[in-house]
Design a protein around this motif. Structure first.
Motif, PDB file in Angstrom:
ATOM      1  N   ALA A 182      24.536  42.263  78.136  1.00  0.00           N
ATOM      2  CA  ALA A 182      24.117  41.397  79.241  1.00  0.00           C
ATOM      3  C   ALA A 182      25.385  40.811  79.856  1.00  0.00           C
ATOM      4  O   ALA A 182      26.114  40.075  79.196  1.00  0.00           O
ATOM      5  CB  ALA A 182      23.202  40.283  78.741  1.00  0.00           C
ATOM      6  N   LEU A 184      14.904  34.434  84.148  1.00  0.00           N
ATOM      7  CA  LEU A 184      14.520  35.840  84.059  1.00  0.00           C
ATOM      8  C   LEU A 184      13.246  36.050  83.243  1.00  0.00           C
ATOM      9  O   LEU A 184      12.554  37.052  83.425  1.00  0.00           O
ATOM     10  CB  LEU A 184      15.660  36.660  83.455  1.00  0.00           C
ATOM     11  N   GLN A 229      10.180  46.815  77.318  1.00  0.00           N
ATOM     12  CA  GLN A 229      11.207  47.196  76.345  1.00  0.00           C
ATOM     13  C   GLN A 229      10.862  46.688  74.949  1.00  0.00           C
ATOM     14  O   GLN A 229      11.133  47.370  73.953  1.00  0.00           O
ATOM     15  CB  GLN A 229      12.582  46.678  76.788  1.00  0.00           C
ATOM     16  N   SER A 286      11.562  41.059  86.170  1.00  0.00           N
ATOM     17  CA  SER A 286      12.367  41.040  84.950  1.00  0.00           C
ATOM     18  C   SER A 286      11.508  40.745  83.716  1.00  0.00           C
ATOM     19  O   SER A 286      11.751  41.301  82.635  1.00  0.00           O
ATOM     20  CB  SER A 286      13.515  40.028  85.075  1.00  0.00           C
ATOM     21  N   TRP A 322       9.681  43.971  82.894  1.00  0.00           N
ATOM     22  CA  TRP A 322      10.631  44.910  82.297  1.00  0.00           C
ATOM     23  C   TRP A 322      10.878  44.560  80.832  1.00  0.00           C
ATOM     24  O   TRP A 322      10.879  45.431  79.954  1.00  0.00           O
ATOM     25  CB  TRP A 322      11.939  44.884  83.077  1.00  0.00           C
ATOM     26  N   LEU A 323      11.066  43.272  80.551  1.00  0.00           N
ATOM     27  CA  LEU A 323      11.310  42.850  79.180  1.00  0.00           C
ATOM     28  C   LEU A 323      10.134  43.201  78.278  1.00  0.00           C
ATOM     29  O   LEU A 323      10.319  43.715  77.165  1.00  0.00           O
ATOM     30  CB  LEU A 323      11.577  41.350  79.152  1.00  0.00           C
ATOM     31  N   TRP A 375      17.233  40.945  90.182  1.00  0.00           N
ATOM     32  CA  TRP A 375      16.646  39.619  90.030  1.00  0.00           C
ATOM     33  C   TRP A 375      16.058  39.169  91.350  1.00  0.00           C
ATOM     34  O   TRP A 375      16.656  39.328  92.409  1.00  0.00           O
ATOM     35  CB  TRP A 375      17.740  38.658  89.570  1.00  0.00           C
ATOM     36  N   MET A 413      16.980  37.029  77.122  1.00  0.00           N
ATOM     37  CA  MET A 413      16.544  38.411  77.314  1.00  0.00           C
ATOM     38  C   MET A 413      16.886  39.304  76.123  1.00  0.00           C
ATOM     39  O   MET A 413      16.147  40.240  75.798  1.00  0.00           O
ATOM     40  CB  MET A 413      17.190  38.975  78.585  1.00  0.00           C
ATOM     41  N   LEU A 452      17.971  46.543  83.531  1.00  0.00           N
ATOM     42  CA  LEU A 452      17.199  45.462  84.132  1.00  0.00           C
ATOM     43  C   LEU A 452      17.123  45.642  85.645  1.00  0.00           C
ATOM     44  O   LEU A 452      18.145  45.895  86.286  1.00  0.00           O
ATOM     45  CB  LEU A 452      17.861  44.124  83.802  1.00  0.00           C
TER      46      LEU A 452
END
Length: 295
Positions: free
Chosen positions: A147, A123, A136, A129, A132-133, A247, A183, A244
């Motif tokens: 998670a 990820l 954040q 992903s 996105w991480l 995937w 993550m 999230l």
């Protein structure tokens, strides 16, 4: 700049479907060869990608600038330490090992040899992903996270191609737990305390306390019923709720991991998902395993 010669250790499903094709096709890589514990499988895989099958792992290391690993973690750790001692950069699978001592030995070997390392937490390298991480992390202000990764490897239709003795013995904690931690930690900070308890089958439930005061939970399984299998990650904080995105799969992610290793090898700049981060993930999972065993 010169292309990086990268060899492959492993001949199983991941090596065959993901690692070897990506190494053979990468524009900055010369696929320098294959070594596996089954010589006939190594010969078949090498032939499919017009490279060399080596009978001895050290011969592969000598012919390579870097080595990618697609073998069980407790096979990977000592082999990767040998590769590092031979001067090879490391593209590692997760977890890097299943004991802190083995992971620490590998990290020290890489440090002594001053080689680059990247651990393939899927990820962290899949485009959506990973983007996105980053969003954040930049936003901050998170209160809690969760998670949940429910796999169904051990159901009749659950993905037997990727079954293996180490997954069967170690379960979801060690197979999908590294993904969850990869993550959660960048967003919420390092883990300061771990509580863990067993669920049905191999399921593990974790409660984590993070630096800065945030907390998170993780549910990890390879034995969930097929119809309830899936991945979900959610953060809650002062800005609301962030979930999230779906995937995208491993192939593009692994190509990006190769890019990351090439960049780290050329620049000498450590990647966030290096072997030291892999060591920390192993330490946290080992602590969770201890808590589960004592439950």
């Amino acid at each position: 700049m010169n292309r990086l010669r990268i060899g492959l250790v492993g001949t199983g499903p991941w090596a065959t479907t993901t690692h070897a094709p990506a190494l053979a096709a990468h524009p900055d890589v010369d696929f320098s060869g294959v070594w596996g514990r089954r010589p006939e499988a190594a010969a078949t895989l090498a032939s499919a990608h017009a490279t060399t099958a080596y009978a001895d792992a050290d011969e592969l290391f000598a012919a390579s600038d870097a080595v990618a690993f697609a073998v069980p973690p407790d096979v990977q750790a000592p082999l990767a330490a040998r590769a590092a001692a031979a001067g090879c950069h490391l593209l590692l699978d997760k977890p890097v090992a299943t004991t802190p001592d083995a992971a620490h030995h590998l990290a020290r070997a890489a440090e002594r040899a001053q080689v680059a390392s990247v651990v393939f937490f899927t990820l962290r390298f899949a485009p959506d992903s990973s983007a996105w991480l980053a969003e954040q992390v930049a936003l901050g202000g998170w209160f809690t996270g969760r998670a949940d990764w429910y796999g169904s490897f051990y159901t009749p239709d659950g993905g037997a191609a990727f079954d293996s003795p180490w997954r069967a013995s170690r379960g979801g904690l060690w197979d999908v737990g590294p993904h969850a931690l990869s993550m959660l930690l960048p967003v919420l900070g390092d883990v300061t305390d771990v509580t863990a308890a067993p669920g049905p089958g191999d399921t593990a439930h974790l409660i984590l306390r993070h630096t800065g005061g945030a907390s998170s939970t993780a549910a990890l399984s390879l034995t969930a019923p097929e119809k309830c299998a899936g991945l979900a990650m959610e953060l809650r904080g002062e800005h609301g709720i962030a979930a999230l995105p779906s995937w995208e799969g491993a192939d593009e992610a692994f190509r990006n991991a190769i890019d990351a290793l090439v960049a780290a090898a050329r620049t000498g700049t450590a990647h966030p998902c290096d072997v030291r981060f892999g060591l920390r993930v192993t330490q946290i999972l080992a602590r969770a395993q201890e808590r589960i065993a004592a439950a």
